[in-house]
Scaffold this motif. Structure first.
Motif, mmCIF file in Angstrom:
data_model
loop_
_atom_site.group_PDB
_atom_site.id
_atom_site.type_symbol
_atom_site.label_atom_id
_atom_site.label_comp_id
_atom_site.label_asym_id
_atom_site.label_seq_id
_atom_site.Cartn_x
_atom_site.Cartn_y
_atom_site.Cartn_z
ATOM 1 N N ARG A 181 1.070 -0.965 0.224
ATOM 2 C CA ARG A 181 -0.206 0.023 0.406
ATOM 3 C C ARG A 181 1.073 1.718 0.161
ATOM 4 O O ARG A 181 2.306 0.935 -0.157
ATOM 5 N N PHE A 182 -0.047 1.967 0.283
ATOM 6 C CA PHE A 182 1.359 3.763 0.230
ATOM 7 C C PHE A 182 0.858 4.401 1.154
ATOM 8 O O PHE A 182 0.041 4.029 2.113
ATOM 9 N N THR A 183 1.528 5.239 1.583
ATOM 10 C CA THR A 183 1.448 6.385 2.905
ATOM 11 C C THR A 183 0.980 6.897 2.504
ATOM 12 O O THR A 183 0.367 7.295 1.251
ATOM 13 N N ALA A 184 0.471 7.528 3.863
ATOM 14 C CA ALA A 184 -0.217 9.052 3.896
ATOM 15 C C ALA A 184 0.078 10.381 2.662
ATOM 16 O O ALA A 184 -0.859 10.794 1.791
ATOM 17 N N THR A 185 1.340 10.441 2.822
ATOM 18 C CA THR A 185 2.356 11.342 1.928
ATOM 19 C C THR A 185 1.949 11.137 0.524
ATOM 20 O O THR A 185 2.052 12.364 -0.823
ATOM 21 N N MET A 186 2.590 9.740 0.221
ATOM 22 C CA MET A 186 2.394 8.679 -1.341
ATOM 23 C C MET A 186 0.521 9.528 -1.036
ATOM 24 O O MET A 186 0.505 9.975 -2.574
ATOM 25 N N PHE A 187 0.224 9.504 -0.801
ATOM 26 C CA PHE A 187 -1.588 9.171 -1.212
ATOM 27 C C PHE A 187 -1.419 11.146 -1.058
ATOM 28 O O PHE A 187 -3.115 11.468 -2.164
#
Length: 73
Positions: free
Chosen positions: A12-18
């Protein structure tokens, strides 16, 4: 988001990536949460997942804690 050969999510991706990859979706989500904050908190704390309404919430250990009344909320 990385998927395997079977189509299942591997990572999955991090909040920063989102935030970086989906700024419009993030803004819509932030606006929804801000607009509905009180209703969401009330639902999460006093109604729950299965519509099992409660009048009080206890926060603490078996020996020391506090009761929160829905009426005071």
């Amino acid at each position: 988001m990385e998927k395997g050969a079977d189509g299942n999510i591997i990572s999955r991706f991090t909040a920063t990536m989102f935030k970086k990859n989906f700024p419009d979706k993030r803004e819509k989500l932030q606006n929804f949460l801000a607009k509905n904050e009180l209703k969401l908190i009330e639902h999460f704390l006093f109604i729950g997942r299965h519509s099992s309404r409660v009048d009080y919430i206890y926060h603490g250990t078996p020996l020391h804690g506090s009761w929160i009344s829905k009426k005071k909320y």
